[in-house]
Design an enzyme around this catalytic site. Structure first.
Site, mmCIF file in Angstrom:
data_model
loop_
_atom_site.group_PDB
_atom_site.id
_atom_site.type_symbol
_atom_site.label_atom_id
_atom_site.label_comp_id
_atom_site.label_asym_id
_atom_site.label_seq_id
_atom_site.Cartn_x
_atom_site.Cartn_y
_atom_site.Cartn_z
ATOM 1 C CB SER A 159 -0.936 -0.036 1.219
ATOM 2 O OG SER A 159 -1.827 1.054 1.217
ATOM 3 C CG HIS A 186 -4.047 -1.038 -1.003
ATOM 4 N ND1 HIS A 186 -3.975 -1.110 0.372
ATOM 5 C CD2 HIS A 186 -4.664 -2.188 -1.386
ATOM 6 C CE1 HIS A 186 -4.527 -2.225 0.799
ATOM 7 N NE2 HIS A 186 -4.946 -2.901 -0.254
ATOM 8 C CG ASP A 279 -6.141 -5.620 2.212
ATOM 9 O OD1 ASP A 279 -6.794 -6.630 2.515
ATOM 10 O OD2 ASP A 279 -6.116 -5.130 1.069
#
EC number: 3.1.1.61
Length: 339
Positions: A159, A186, A279
């Site tokens: 991310s 992400h 996540d």
């Protein structure tokens, strides 16, 4: 709307434990907490001076609050009432509670991951090519596997801060390894081409988008799409299904881990690089049950350490290192398998 990567939140909660959990969850997901107070201990007259983009109110004991009434009447920024008492961490109810809360924040004041795309510009600037690891003898003596269907597929998950870390990992890897990668990052829409150029510019690995019907091949890094879920056909070929990833992450690393482990079992691995939130942690037990391997980037080398740290704290990761150290460990693992 505020700059998405600097969204400010003011918390009013009457439970000390809830304030602590909210502070940690918001910070881990990239939000800047400018106030965290019990409404009974905060000067009601001072609320107009708080520079915030959203008020998050979570009251479990206070039936009435004149401060909340004043906010409802006069605040010019959104007011969000919380999701109730946070469940125990590292449980499915906590994961769902966090997803609901962060999903609402993203819709109201923006997604901090929006900073990932513009930051790619720094990786596209002229930089010296880093030294690459030497291909060990057990692998150097094998026929070059590039282009063959990969016997092992590893997911690179990241991310905020991820592109630089993944680039450092791939820059260190020599070509000729019997492995292929999926890369779940992400990132906002419109940056796919920049991501391919930035991460692959010094690497011997071919960075590309998904080709439905084709397997992941040795020497390839296939970038996971952000809007549609990626799965596998019975023959290991990639397939894009016409459904969105589960909220609030795009792509969902947790779902991609489930899809990968279900199909490849012991022939898969996951490396979680720099990123916000958690996540992937919810799917880690399943990956381990299927025989997959879980590694993480060391927190001290991350721009945003919460995603790899969340997995590491679950006790399921078996190796933690900086990006080059992760590359060294993978090369050594593949060489040992073939020695």
């Amino acid at each position: 709307m505020t700059e998405m990567h600097n969204a400010r939140v003011a918390i009013l909660a009457d439970s000390p434990l809830q304030r602590h959990v909210l502070q940690q969850v918001l910070a881990d997901n990239g939000y800047h907490v400018v106030l965290n107070s019990d409404p009974e201990r905060f000067d009601e007259a001072a609320w107009p001076t708080v520079a915030t983009d959203l008020w998050l109110i979570d009251l479990s004991q206070t039936e009435e609050s004149s401060l909340v009434d004043a906010l409802l009447e006069g605040a010019e920024v959104p007011i969000l009432f919380g999701e109730g008492q946070a469940p125990e961490r590292f449980t499915d109810p906590f994961t769902q509670w966090e997803k609901r809360l962060i999903g609402k924040l993203k819709r109201l004041i923006g997604d901090p991951v929006a900073a990932v795309g513009p930051a790619l510009e720094t990786l596209l600037q002229d930089q010296p090519r880093p030294p690459r690891l030497t291909l060990p003898e057990p692998l150097a003596n094998l026929p070059l596997p590039a282009g063959d269907p990969a016997p092992e597929v590893w997911l690179l998950a990241a991310s905020l801060g991820g592109p630089a870390a993944v680039k450092a990992f791939l820059d260190a890897l020599p070509g000729g390894l019997p492995v292929g990668f999926l890369y779940a990052q992400h990132i906002g829409d419109g940056f796919a081409a920049s991501l391919l150029r930035a991460v692959g510019r010094h690497s011997q690995w071919h960075i590309q988008g998904v080709r439905p019907g084709e397997p992941v091949r040795c020497g390839e890094v296939v970038v996971v799409p952000t809007q549609q879920e990626l799965t596998f056909r019975a023959n290991s070929a990639l397939d894009i299904v016409e459904r969105a990833w589960p909220e609030p992450y795009t792509p969902s690393i947790s779902q991609m881990m489930l899809n990968l482990a279900q199909h490849f079992g012991t022939r898969c691995g996951v490396i979680v690089f720099s990123g916000m939130g958690n996540d992937g942690t919810a799917s880690a037990p399943y990956v381990r049950r299927r025989g997959g391997t879980l590694w993480t980037q060391s927190a001290s080398t991350c721009i945003a350490p919460s995603m790899p740290e969340s997995l590491r704290e679950s006790g399921l990761a078996t190796l933690t290192a900086d990006p080059r150290g992760l590359a060294e460990a993978l090369v050594a693992r593949l060489a040992e398998q073939r020695s």
